[in-house]
Design a protein around this motif. Structure first.
Motif, mmCIF file in Angstrom:
data_model
loop_
_atom_site.group_PDB
_atom_site.id
_atom_site.type_symbol
_atom_site.label_atom_id
_atom_site.label_comp_id
_atom_site.label_asym_id
_atom_site.label_seq_id
_atom_site.Cartn_x
_atom_site.Cartn_y
_atom_site.Cartn_z
ATOM 1 N N LYS A 114 3.220 -1.352 -6.147
ATOM 2 C CA LYS A 114 2.151 -0.761 -5.337
ATOM 3 C C LYS A 114 0.818 -1.422 -5.706
ATOM 4 N N LEU A 115 -0.072 -1.474 -4.734
ATOM 5 C CA LEU A 115 -1.370 -2.138 -4.945
ATOM 6 C C LEU A 115 -2.070 -1.654 -6.208
ATOM 7 N N GLY A 116 -1.979 -0.342 -6.453
ATOM 8 C CA GLY A 116 -2.670 0.240 -7.598
ATOM 9 C C GLY A 116 -2.166 -0.276 -8.936
ATOM 10 N N SER A 122 0.839 -1.200 0.000
ATOM 11 C CA SER A 122 0.000 0.000 0.000
ATOM 12 C C SER A 122 0.877 1.254 0.000
ATOM 13 N N SER A 123 0.248 2.398 -0.241
ATOM 14 C CA SER A 123 0.991 3.663 -0.202
ATOM 15 C C SER A 123 1.529 3.909 1.215
ATOM 16 N N LYS A 124 0.766 3.435 2.211
ATOM 17 C CA LYS A 124 1.196 3.622 3.607
ATOM 18 C C LYS A 124 2.485 2.824 3.869
ATOM 19 N N SER A 184 -4.668 6.012 -8.678
ATOM 20 C CA SER A 184 -4.616 5.895 -7.225
ATOM 21 C C SER A 184 -3.517 4.893 -6.881
ATOM 22 N N ASP A 188 -3.229 3.096 -4.368
ATOM 23 C CA ASP A 188 -3.772 1.880 -3.745
ATOM 24 C C ASP A 188 -4.819 1.175 -4.603
ATOM 25 N N SER A 189 -5.457 1.900 -5.510
ATOM 26 C CA SER A 189 -6.577 1.271 -6.238
ATOM 27 C C SER A 189 -6.450 1.330 -7.754
#
Ligand SMILES: NC(=O)C1=CN([C@@H]2O[C@H](COP(=O)(O)OP(=O)(O)OC[C@H]3O[C@@H](n4cnc5c(N)ncnc54)[C@H](O)[C@@H]3O)[C@@H](O)[C@H]2O)[C@@H](O)CC1
Ligand SMILES: [K+]
Length: 381
Positions: free
Chosen positions: A222-224, A39-41, A199, A201-202
């Protein structure tokens, strides 16, 4: 005929794919590790840890950016020829810094490089810009009167280093002109870390339909970028192995033989990876039998294509003697998961008691051909 008794040769040169398989372009020696998305976090936490002055590796920002920028330029060099004109769009944060460093390396490797740098954060970024300029990169600070499209040549490849994992919300000036240009251009783009405007994350939740040609993910994908369909590189050999336990990323075994990047999904649409395909060699005593077998394989959608190579001479050792036979050779292309079915059909139709079935892994191929191959073969039921 002694070849009737020729032993089955079933050697898989590729290796079993894992949940997320790598391209085999670097090596067939090691098992492919699974690479998780973050994730970005988590990406921001990794960034903080990499530069934490009181715990190893305690990279300074300039050190880390040099490593990241070199990684970007390496992925670029593996994807596009040095005859390309490189147009780098530089954003306001570290993603932009990576772009400036990559621009310098690419110029030093002989690429023609133009950087669009509308804004610089501080003296350090100003130094990166100057280093790029001193190497011979052309620097542009604002949109040309004729628009960004006027900077394109037939050989231009864009580097999108506008926004990385910290960007949020719609692009603000001066990037509110650059990002829509990136989304609408037909020039190939390599995105750094995440396509700008997606995004983190998305993915492309804003339906920009922005689909860069390639992506270089830094430290971990990254998730995105999960739905990313182009060539996808990973670079983060500079990350300590202990981060695997701390952040759930994968470093160990990813970068082999002095490489600093590794390709993730080289396939085309659908994210097919080349590790998913095999070539099977089968010999037959004559072209008629080969054609019967080939037709059955293709008709049943067990394979995509069979090339029948006529008039091969097989010379082989048999019980201490050197034997020579006239044969034909079938070169069969299929999904790796269908190799067992290929063997069954071959054995059912073949005249030999133990026909040769030799399986080799596919190391690479054109995006379009691999896409066709995947579409032409039914998946295993
Ligand atoms: N994960 C890591 O440890 C590493 C990260 N690196 C790079 O650093 C990047 C992250 O850098 P940053 O944290 O500086 O973040 P970004 O490069 O995403 O940029 C953040 C900057 O963009 C501005 N911004 C945010 N949203 C905006 C908007 N909608 N319109 C206009 N401006 C906006 C912010 O004010 C800030 O100045 C990564 O994506 C990667 O490219 C690498 O340099 C090194 C390793
Ligand atoms: K980017």
């Amino acid at each position: 005929m002694r070849s009737l008794l020729r032993p089955v040769a079933a050697l898989a040169v590729g290796f079993t794919t894992t949940t997320y398989a790598f391209s085999a372009s670097t090596s067939f020696c090691a098992a492919a590790p699974h690479v998780p998305y973050i994730s970005s976090k988590t990406a921001a936490a990794i960034d903080v840890s990499l530069m934490n002055p009181s715990a190893s590796p305690a990279y300074t920002l300039p050190q880390l950016m040099e490593l990241a920028g070199l990684t970007v330029s390496t992925a670029f060099h593996k994807t596009y020829p040095p005859s390309s004109h490189v147009l780098v769009f530089v954003g306001p944060g570290n993603n932009g810094g990576d772009g400036l460093v990559a621009a310098r390396h690419l110029k030093l490797w002989g690429y023609d490089v133009t950087c669009v740098v509308p804004k610089l954060k501080d003296a350090f970024f100003e130094k990166l810009r100057k280093q790029a300029e001193d190497c011979g990169c052309e620097i542009i600070t604002k949109e040309p009167r004729e628009g960004y499209a006027s900077l394109l040549t037939p050989s231009t490849v864009i580097i999108d280093s506008v926004f990385g994992f910290s960007a949020t919300g719609p692009p603000r000036a001066p990037y509110n002109d650059i990002v829509p240009f990136l989304h609408s251009t037909t020039a190939p783009v390599m995105a750094v870390d995440i396509p700008s405007g997606w995004s983190v994350d998305s993915g492309d939740v804003n339906y920009t339909n922005y689909a860069p040609d390639s992506l270089i993910s830094l430290t971990a994908p990254k998730l995105g970028s999960k739905g990313f369909k182009g060539r996808h590189w990973l670079g983060g050999h500079f990350v300590p192995k202990r981060f695997e336990a701390e952040f759930g990323i994968k470093v160990d075994g990813v970068y082999e033989g002095g490489e600093i990047v590794r390709e993730l999904t080289p396939g085309g649409e659908g994210g097919e990876d080349v590790d998913g395909y095999s070539v099977v060699y089968v010999t037959a005593p004559n072209g008629d039998l080969a054609q019967v077998i080939a037709s059955e394989l293709v008709k049943s959608k067990t394979v995509a294509c069979v090339n029948i190579i006529p008039a091969v001479k097989s010379v082989y050792a048999w019980k201490g003697n050197v034997e020579v036979d006239d044969e034909v050779l079938m070169m069969i292309k299929t999904r790796k998961e269908r190799v067992g079915d290929v063997e069954k059909i071959v054995k059912k139709l073949h005249e030999y008691e133990t026909p040769e079935v030799l399986v080799v892994g596919v190391e690479g191929g054109s995006k379009e051909y691999l896409k066709w191959l995947g579409e032409s073969v039914d998946k295993r039921k």
